[in-house]
Every structure is written in C-alpha cells, then in structure tokens.
Write a protein that holds these residues in place. Sequence first.
Motif, PDB file in Angstrom:
ATOM      1  N   ARG A 374     -45.859 -14.832  13.248  1.00 16.66           N
ATOM      2  CA  ARG A 374     -46.191 -16.222  13.537  1.00 16.66           C
ATOM      3  C   ARG A 374     -46.116 -16.473  15.036  1.00 16.66           C
ATOM      4  O   ARG A 374     -45.174 -16.031  15.698  1.00 16.66           O
ATOM      5  CB  ARG A 374     -45.229 -17.132  12.761  1.00 16.66           C
ATOM      6  CG  ARG A 374     -45.403 -18.620  13.026  1.00 16.66           C
ATOM      7  CD  ARG A 374     -44.763 -19.481  11.964  1.00 16.66           C
ATOM      8  NE  ARG A 374     -45.563 -19.505  10.748  1.00 16.66           N
ATOM      9  CZ  ARG A 374     -46.678 -20.229  10.587  1.00 16.66           C
ATOM     10  NH1 ARG A 374     -47.139 -20.999  11.575  1.00 16.66           N
ATOM     11  NH2 ARG A 374     -47.343 -20.190   9.453  1.00 16.66           N
ATOM     12  N   TYR A 375     -47.148 -17.137  15.574  1.00 18.84           N
ATOM     13  CA  TYR A 375     -47.177 -17.455  17.015  1.00 18.84           C
ATOM     14  C   TYR A 375     -47.638 -18.894  17.154  1.00 18.84           C
ATOM     15  O   TYR A 375     -48.816 -19.184  17.205  1.00 18.84           O
ATOM     16  CB  TYR A 375     -48.065 -16.478  17.783  1.00 18.84           C
ATOM     17  CG  TYR A 375     -49.449 -16.264  17.219  1.00 18.84           C
ATOM     18  CD1 TYR A 375     -49.662 -15.446  16.120  1.00 18.84           C
ATOM     19  CD2 TYR A 375     -50.565 -16.888  17.780  1.00 18.84           C
ATOM     20  CE1 TYR A 375     -50.938 -15.271  15.592  1.00 18.84           C
ATOM     21  CE2 TYR A 375     -51.836 -16.703  17.270  1.00 18.84           C
ATOM     22  CZ  TYR A 375     -52.009 -15.900  16.173  1.00 18.84           C
ATOM     23  OH  TYR A 375     -53.263 -15.729  15.642  1.00 18.84           O
ATOM     24  N   ASP A 376     -46.677 -19.808  17.179  1.00 18.85           N
ATOM     25  CA  ASP A 376     -47.004 -21.238  17.135  1.00 18.85           C
ATOM     26  C   ASP A 376     -47.322 -21.836  18.500  1.00 18.85           C
ATOM     27  O   ASP A 376     -47.812 -22.954  18.579  1.00 18.85           O
ATOM     28  CB  ASP A 376     -45.852 -22.014  16.480  1.00 18.85           C
ATOM     29  CG  ASP A 376     -45.774 -21.768  14.967  1.00 18.85           C
ATOM     30  OD1 ASP A 376     -46.738 -21.191  14.415  1.00 18.85           O
ATOM     31  OD2 ASP A 376     -44.764 -22.145  14.353  1.00 18.85           O
ATOM     32  N   ASP A 377     -47.069 -21.092  19.571  1.00 20.38           N
ATOM     33  CA  ASP A 377     -47.212 -21.683  20.910  1.00 20.38           C
ATOM     34  C   ASP A 377     -48.399 -21.168  21.714  1.00 20.38           C
ATOM     35  O   ASP A 377     -48.703 -21.695  22.775  1.00 20.38           O
ATOM     36  CB  ASP A 377     -45.932 -21.439  21.730  1.00 20.38           C
ATOM     37  CG  ASP A 377     -44.708 -22.090  21.085  1.00 20.38           C
ATOM     38  OD1 ASP A 377     -44.902 -23.029  20.270  1.00 20.38           O
ATOM     39  OD2 ASP A 377     -43.584 -21.663  21.379  1.00 20.38           O
ATOM     40  N   LEU A 378     -49.094 -20.114  21.211  1.00 17.47           N
ATOM     41  CA  LEU A 378     -50.112 -19.460  22.043  1.00 17.47           C
ATOM     42  C   LEU A 378     -51.320 -20.354  22.320  1.00 17.47           C
ATOM     43  O   LEU A 378     -51.806 -20.428  23.447  1.00 17.47           O
ATOM     44  CB  LEU A 378     -50.548 -18.140  21.384  1.00 17.47           C
ATOM     45  CG  LEU A 378     -51.472 -17.247  22.215  1.00 17.47           C
ATOM     46  CD1 LEU A 378     -50.805 -16.798  23.504  1.00 17.47           C
ATOM     47  CD2 LEU A 378     -51.914 -16.032  21.405  1.00 17.47           C
ATOM     48  N   VAL A 379     -51.811 -21.048  21.286  1.00 18.65           N
ATOM     49  CA  VAL A 379     -52.991 -21.905  21.480  1.00 18.65           C
ATOM     50  C   VAL A 379     -52.674 -23.002  22.500  1.00 18.65           C
ATOM     51  O   VAL A 379     -53.510 -23.327  23.351  1.00 18.65           O
ATOM     52  CB  VAL A 379     -53.472 -22.513  20.141  1.00 18.65           C
ATOM     53  CG1 VAL A 379     -54.677 -23.421  20.369  1.00 18.65           C
ATOM     54  CG2 VAL A 379     -53.822 -21.402  19.149  1.00 18.65           C
ATOM     55  N   GLY A 386     -51.843 -29.056  26.273  1.00 20.01           N
ATOM     56  CA  GLY A 386     -50.735 -28.315  25.684  1.00 20.01           C
ATOM     57  C   GLY A 386     -50.556 -28.545  24.188  1.00 20.01           C
ATOM     58  O   GLY A 386     -49.504 -28.236  23.636  1.00 20.01           O
ATOM     59  N   ARG A 387     -51.585 -29.095  23.528  1.00 19.40           N
ATOM     60  CA  ARG A 387     -51.469 -29.340  22.080  1.00 19.40           C
ATOM     61  C   ARG A 387     -51.289 -28.028  21.335  1.00 19.40           C
ATOM     62  O   ARG A 387     -52.044 -27.074  21.551  1.00 19.40           O
ATOM     63  CB  ARG A 387     -52.717 -30.054  21.554  1.00 19.40           C
ATOM     64  CG  ARG A 387     -52.704 -31.547  21.795  1.00 19.40           C
ATOM     65  CD  ARG A 387     -54.063 -32.123  21.496  1.00 19.40           C
ATOM     66  NE  ARG A 387     -55.037 -31.546  22.437  1.00 19.40           N
ATOM     67  CZ  ARG A 387     -56.041 -32.232  22.998  1.00 19.40           C
ATOM     68  NH1 ARG A 387     -56.224 -33.506  22.692  1.00 19.40           N
ATOM     69  NH2 ARG A 387     -56.864 -31.651  23.840  1.00 19.40           N
ATOM     70  N   LYS A 388     -50.319 -27.996  20.441  1.00 19.28           N
ATOM     71  CA  LYS A 388     -50.033 -26.763  19.708  1.00 19.28           C
ATOM     72  C   LYS A 388     -50.854 -26.653  18.437  1.00 19.28           C
ATOM     73  O   LYS A 388     -51.105 -27.661  17.769  1.00 19.28           O
ATOM     74  CB  LYS A 388     -48.549 -26.722  19.337  1.00 19.28           C
ATOM     75  CG  LYS A 388     -47.659 -26.434  20.526  1.00 19.28           C
ATOM     76  CD  LYS A 388     -46.228 -26.225  20.093  1.00 19.28           C
ATOM     77  CE  LYS A 388     -45.357 -26.069  21.337  1.00 19.28           C
ATOM     78  NZ  LYS A 388     -43.948 -25.828  20.977  1.00 19.28           N
ATOM     79  N   VAL A 389     -51.270 -25.457  18.110  1.00 22.82           N
ATOM     80  CA  VAL A 389     -51.857 -25.162  16.801  1.00 22.82           C
ATOM     81  C   VAL A 389     -51.060 -23.986  16.236  1.00 22.82           C
ATOM     82  O   VAL A 389     -51.174 -22.868  16.739  1.00 22.82           O
ATOM     83  CB  VAL A 389     -53.353 -24.799  16.911  1.00 22.82           C
ATOM     84  CG1 VAL A 389     -53.903 -24.450  15.530  1.00 22.82           C
ATOM     85  CG2 VAL A 389     -54.159 -25.920  17.540  1.00 22.82           C
ATOM     86  N   PRO A 390     -50.213 -24.250  15.211  1.00 25.10           N
ATOM     87  CA  PRO A 390     -49.404 -23.160  14.652  1.00 25.10           C
ATOM     88  C   PRO A 390     -50.304 -22.090  14.037  1.00 25.10           C
ATOM     89  O   PRO A 390     -51.300 -22.410  13.399  1.00 25.10           O
ATOM     90  CB  PRO A 390     -48.588 -23.841  13.543  1.00 25.10           C
ATOM     91  CG  PRO A 390     -48.727 -25.310  13.769  1.00 25.10           C
ATOM     92  CD  PRO A 390     -50.011 -25.525  14.500  1.00 25.10           C
ATOM     93  N   CYS A 391     -49.973 -20.813  14.274  1.00 20.33           N
ATOM     94  CA  CYS A 391     -50.783 -19.710  13.757  1.00 20.33           C
ATOM     95  C   CYS A 391     -49.895 -18.627  13.182  1.00 20.33           C
ATOM     96  O   CYS A 391     -48.789 -18.383  13.663  1.00 20.33           O
ATOM     97  CB  CYS A 391     -51.597 -19.062  14.879  1.00 20.33           C
ATOM     98  SG  CYS A 391     -52.882 -20.085  15.589  1.00 20.33           S
TER      99      CYS A 391
END
Lengths: 517, 517
Positions: A374-379, A386-391
């Motif tokens: 899980r990488y919630d901060d990359l996008v 700086g809007r996050k998209v959890p991935c």
Amino acid sequence: MYKFGTFAVKFSSGFVCSSFENCNMAARVICSLPYEQISNEMANLDVKTRLGANEGKPQFVLKTPKGTRDYNPKQMAIREKVFNTIINSFKRHGAETIDTPVFELKETLTGKYGEDSKLIYDLKDQGGELLSMRYDLTVPFARYLAMNKITNIKRYHIAKVYRRDNPAMTRGRYREFYQCDFDVAGQYDAMIPDAECLKIIHEILSELQLGEFLIKVNDRRILDGMFEVCGVPADKFRTICSTVDKMDKMAWVDVKNEMVAEKGLAPEAADKIGEYVQLNGNSELIDRLLEDDKLSANKVALEGLKDMKQLFVYLKLFGVEEKIVFDLSLARGLDYYTGVIYEAVLVQTQADRETKQNDSSESVGVGSVAGGGRYDDLVGMFDPKGRKVPCVGFSVGIERIFSIMEQIVEASDQKVRTTETQVFVATAQKHLLEERMKLLAELWRSGIKAEIMYKKNPKLLNQLQYCEEAGIPLVAIIGEQELKDGVVKLRVVSTRDEINVARANLTEEIAKRTCQS
Amino acid sequence: MYKFGTFAVKFSSGFVCSSFENCNMAARVICSLPYEQISNEMANLDVKTRLGANEGKPQFVLKTPKGTRDYNPKQMAIREKVFNTIINSFKRHGAETIDTPVFELKETLTGKYGEDSKLIYDLKDQGGELLSMRYDLTVPFARYLAMNKITNIKRYHIAKVYRRDNPAMTRGRYREFYQCDFDVAGQYDAMIPDAECLKIIHEILSELQLGEFLIKVNDRRILDGMFEVCGVPADKFRTICSTVDKMDKMAWVDVKNEMVAEKGLAPEAADKIGEYVQLNGNSELIDRLLEDDKLSANKVALEGLKDMKQLFVYLKLFGVEEKIVFDLSLARGLDYYTGVIYEAVLVQTQADRETKQNDSSESVGVGSVAGGGRYDDLVGMFDPKGRKVPCVGFSVGIERIFSIMEQIVEASDQKVRTTETQVFVATAQKHLLEERMKLLAELWRSGIKAEIMYKKNPKLLNQLQYCEEAGIPLVAIIGEQELKDGVVKLRVVSTRDEINVARANLTEEIAKRTCQS
C-alpha cells in the motif's frame, strides 16, 4: 560452462512444448542464464563478429545492448502464454488497462527511488526536455492519476521498464524487463482491495504451475511501531528497515552486526528487534502480538496489527490463507509504502530441485516472483494541491517466471508451436502454384489459418517436412485428379492418414479438426 | 478551438462503443488531434500546474514528454480491438512473432536512415555503450536475422518506435508511436510473398472498416530504369526519386520545378519523367509499358515490369486486384528498398467526409495507412560476410488508424466497455461484506469475471449505478432471505429484470447469459 539438456524434469503444465531444436543457441543462453554467462556469450559473439569484420566489411559489433535481449518466436510463444494467464486473472477481477510513454520528464522520476536513482537511464539532451526511461510502472501511474485527477481506478499495466543495474552483480536480472502491475486506487474500507491483491497473486502463481509458493505479508506500520518500541531513533527507521530487508539473504548475526557496526544502533535495540523479526506465522501470531503490552501500546503498530487481523479474515474468505505467512522480517526496499506490504516467493520449483543436483549455484527458480503493498502518499507527491489518492497494488516479476517456464519447456519433450497455422496447401505436381493460391485464398476468406510454400514447384517431401517441423496439423493436397474431381486430399500430419474431402466441405472439415481456443 | 461533438457520423463498424462521457478531456484531445492542438493543450496544462505549484508545493510540470501521450482505458480498449484484428490477420498467414530491445547500439542504426538520422533519440552516455532508441522495426529485424544467422522467417512485430520529429510540423504524428510490421525473409520465387503482403494489407484494412482504400504499387527497378531512359544521371537517381515521392502532395509543375531548379536536372529529362509518373492503372498499363520501346529496352525496368505483371496475376488469384493501382509516381522515402514498393491510402473515410463540412483543415482520415516493399540488401549490411537475405514486408501506420477508430467511436452512441466483468456481487443490506466476498470467491474459482464494491456497507443504488456506468450486464444480489433460501437474485442491468437462481446453478446461469469470446 553451463549446459542445457542436463535437466530431466517433467512438469504437469498442460503446455505444448518441445526442446528448442531450431532455435539459435546464443539467443537461448541469453534469455535464461545469469549475467556472467550472458556476458561470456556476448564476448564470444563480439570476437566472432570482429573476426568476420576483418574480411573486408566495416568493423561493427553485432549484438543487443548490455543487459537486453531479443525474444525469438519460441520465447514469444511462452511469453504470450504467461501474459495471457496474468491478463485473464486481472480481467477476472474487473481491471481496466492503461499505457504511458516509455520515458518521462526526468523531474517526474526525481526523488522517488532514493539510492536507486543512479540506476535510471537518461536520454541525451538533444535540445528539448530532459527525459528519463521509466524505472517502474508505479510512478508513471501516480503521475497519470494526478495529471488526470482520477481518484478511483482498478488498472493493470504490462510494459517494459529500464534499470542500469550491473548485470554481473544481480543474477537473472535484465536492464530492460517487463513488469506486470495491478493497482487499486481509491478511498475504500480497510484491507478489502489489499486482500484482493493477494488473492490475484495467489491465482496467478497457482495457474502458472511454477511450483510451491508462499506469500509473506507485513505492514510498514507494524515495522515502524516495532522500531519505536525497540528504541530505534525515528531518523534511523528507514535505514534499519533496509537492513531488516536483508534477513532472507543473511543470518541474524550478520544483520545485527550491520545494524550496530554500520548503522550505529544500540546493541540492546538490535536484540529487541531480533526477537520480533524472527517471528512468522498466521493469525495466531497476530493475536499474540496484540497481547504484547509494548507493541499494542504503540498506536501505529496497533493500527497495523488490527488491519492485519482483518486481512487474514478476508484471506480466509477468499480461500487463500494457507499460503500466506505473516512475517515480521519482511520490509521491502521502496520508500513509498505506507501500510501492508507483501512478497511472493517460490519455495522450490521442480526445475530447481533437479538443477541443484547438478549445480547448486545456477538456480533461477527460487526467490521473489511478485511483490507490492500500500502506498497512500505517492499520488499526493504529484498533485499540485497535495491531494492524496490511497493506492494498493503489486508487480509480477515476469522475467524470472519466463526463465522458469523456459526451463520447464526445455525439459519437456513436447513441441512449442510458434504459429497457429491450421492447414498447409501442398501439391505433388508441377505447375499448380496458381491452383494452390486459389485454394489458399478460399481458406483465408473463411478465416482458416493457412500457408503455402513460396515456390513455383516445391517438392512434396519438403512441404510435408515443413509441416512436421512447424507443427501444422493438416495438409490440403491438390493435384490434377483432385481438381478434376472437385476434392482435396486432407492429410493428418501426425498419423499420415489421408482422406478425400469435397472442396465445398473443406473449410468446415478443417475447422472441425483443428478447433482452436 | 476544435470541439468534440461536432461530428454526426454513423458507422457500421460492429463495434460496441459510446461517447467518452467518463474520460478526461485533456487526455482525449491529446490522442486524436494534430500537433498544434496538442501543444496548446500541453501549454494550458503547464500553466495550470505551475499555478497550482505556487500554493506551497514544489514547482514541477505535470505532463508527458513532448510528442507522447498516455492511453486511458477507453483508448486501450480501442487499441486492443485494432491490434487483435491485425494480429489475427498475421496469424492467418502463418506468421510468428519476435521482440527486440527498445534501444540498439547507436552504430546499429548508423547509416540506415539517410537524412532522417537526425531524428533518432540518443541515450545519454552514462559510461557504457552508446545507445539509441529504435527508429523503426525493420533495422532491428535485419540486425536480428544477421546476428542469429536466420535465412527464413515470416514474422510480425508490434512495438513502439521513436522519432524526434517536430510535432508541430508533421500533423497527426507522435514522437513515440506503434508500428505493426509483417515481413517475409528468404530466397523464394518472385512475387509470391510480395503478393501475400498486399493481400494481408487488403485484409486488415477491409476488416477494420475504416472507409474506402487503395493500394498503390510500383517497383524501384521500374523507377530506376525510367530515370535512366529519361536521361537522369545515375548519381541523381535517389534525390530525383524523393522529389517524385512528393507527387501526392504537390502539382506536377512544382515537382518539375524542384527537379530542375533545386536539383539541377535538365528540363527535357524532367518532362520525360513527367510523361511516365503521371501514369497509373492496372495490368493493361503494364502491358503498354512493356511495349514502350525505350523502357522495355532497359534491363532493370524490364525485370521490374515483368515481375509487376506476375504480381497482378497473383493479386487476381487472391481476389484483391480491384483495389491495387500500379502508380508510377509512387517512390517511397526509404533508401533500402530494392524492388516492389507499395503504400495503402484511405481515399476518403466516412468520418472524413462529414468532418470536411465543418472544418476542412482538421482531417486525420485521409492519407497513408500502410506501406512497405522489398529490401534485399539490408540484412547483408549487418552480416560480417555480407551474405544477403532477401526480404519483403510492410508496416501498418497504426496511430492514424487509432485516430480514425476514436472518431468512429466518438460519433457513435454505443458504449465502449473497458472491463470484461460479467457480474457484480451486491447487497441491499448491512453486514454482508463477508457473504459477498464468499460468493465472489466462488465465482472467481469458476472463472467468472466478478467484482464487488470495496465498502463494508455500500448503498444498493451506488452498486447498481456503478454497473450501469461500467456496462456490467448482471448483478448477483444477496440478502438474509436469499442466503437462507440458498438462492441469488440475478438482475439484468439493461432490463432490470430479476430472477432467483439456485446458488448451485449460478455460475452456469451467468456463463450462459454472458457468453464471451
């Protein structure tokens, strides 16, 4: 020198294949051997071509760039089979696909790979933008999401990536290689897409029949919590994490030594870490750690452990929990993971077991074949606001899988077909080229895959031999008599049986006898 | 500004598609517009992101490199359909496939592209070999044949190639684009594989239903013989050839002017060329030229004309001669052709005809969509001993075809599905996530493509809406009652009909209702 043909391995792969009797040796070796051997092959090739070059031709090196290879038709047939299995699984789970350019603006890749940035291929500055070859498919995916303001997508992406690794040092690794990525982006309830990722890895590895596998899981939050309760200073979390990542290759005593001697960690802290990272198990281990006073008092670790417990419930519902191991030593290299992380390893393949008897150092079969997390901060790193998209997602290490599949094929005695030709149009007589072409066009119009020999008056023996070599199942033979009678002699290559078929029924008869997927 | 939605075009393409209502506008524009507009879009994007960047985030440009684009899921669905049509045709003709690295040693490409060499992308010298991105698939193919000493192969290769073209100057062209190549290498009887290449181009363009097309053919030997009898000095053959190549874009008077004023040809010679290159027709024209005393007295031209006559016999047998035009003005740019050359052009597409009424300058529909020819000397350039392997083949200009297909899809009112999901598992009640997951796993195990919403308690309306948007045909709904009764409520999304199906029969029922290719 490593030899082909030393395997005597049988696999129940359901895959029609054969030894590569027609294929160029150099090309074969390049595709399935570790780098030392590839380099040797290439060096030999160089010598040969340079020698040839002395005979009056300009001197040049006839090779592919270091760390890259061609795929010949048999390798492509194997590649296609592996890709189809993987893509079918991705589609079974409702994934769409996207594609991105093979290079990105250099600045898009900057600051995403830590130390590995030195392995990025840059393009020459030819007076435009500064470009770099993509290093993975995850960063371009994050760039794509941010650029198009996409907040929800389940996508797969199969494409080549580029790393200037030193091929002599990293065995079985290429500088140009495929990645097969599956990722789910979006704000969802905890662990549901994460569980599906593990289910898909399980599905793919089961269907490819590569051998026994295990999927290790851990969580960056559990690792971070653990470091905190063991007394690791916050600024050492990442570097200690990468030392922990070596536990599958090094003994604990060496790992501890690296932590203490190289990275300056207090020996007591290292010992405490040692107690944790040697643990692995299943949901009972999670329960035990939830009862661990120190760890469960740590907010981050507690979150991670609770989610891990939930994950195992879902994995059981998906029927895959038996192959999943909660392993506290799993750390994974990349910086961008924020939650659950996982890695699939082949425990031991059949090919591997057999190979070890001959030469224990040459195994390509054992090791990591898929990994992710899980990488919630990359996008958010790409979004101007700086809007996050959890991935969450994973990448299948397809080159290693190709190598194993090639070993399986090599060891079996079945034929790999590189074409799908159903019927070959032949004649025993002269001056019938035009009649062969007419029949050929009829077959093509009906969607039948058909070939002739590009000769005016080929010998029947040559035509039949071609069919045997290419694995073409049927031959449609015409001569003066058949033309007069309005029939075609249909020959089954494997049995050599021949029957006359009315020309009007030929297409149907061929289709019936060669029903293809 | 160019607007979408100005087309009112209907196509009988048999392709399920819709307007791109969910798709990002910027990405759409990039994929189907000429370069001026792409540049504008990119410039706008830059401004936006740079503005965003002022709000405290580091300043960077969120874009793909100049002349490249992402493919979104709808574009990928179209791309997959086009590729499948092309690959099916290649396989129908018994082709194998190979792959080569995306970059080659720089020296492999050197001296193969004449003036166009300046468009080659080089990689930065990072202390190893000097590398360049491949410019086409033909030179890597020739390198592959020579390196592996292959003298016979019929192969296709679909991959991206790279050209540093000035995108503002060459409309509809990308710097990264796909080529679909088919080639036959080997010493065969004249014109047989050449005729098959033309047959395959005909098949592909017919099956893609892009609109009316013609395939122009000529022969380098006829051109060379013609130049000789017209009095062109031998050292001017290539440069005069490239002027002739402009006849589809320029009037004869301008072509003649270029020959005389720029290239120093005698006006009488130009006039004689003018008489020839304005000729086009079919086998009757060949007969007429065979009776032309001067041309048929030229050994090279005579060879070319005799082969051309033979080619038309074969094309008739293959049933494609109606769309083939023998055109003496066809010259083709590349230096390496040695015999027959050909180029397929769309005469006028439906989309094109409609578009012209609105804006005549924006057409992407008309022009060359495939081209190729015979190159008997290229492999020899790579062989240390100069051994020749005769080759003939072609390349499909797939980007233009994508653009046209996208226009067709855009203009139609059907939906393009980007996933193949057969059924969505839904519920109207709370606390049934685990039951949904269990059913989902059952479906996956049976090979059914199925999804759920990644939420613990999603609203039924949201679940149904997702199915409508994604084009998922069936919904399997469970609640307490269904679970008790051992049934699943199967809902047909399009009609909203619902029936109860026994859980044991569910897989079969779904498979029956969503029979997929």
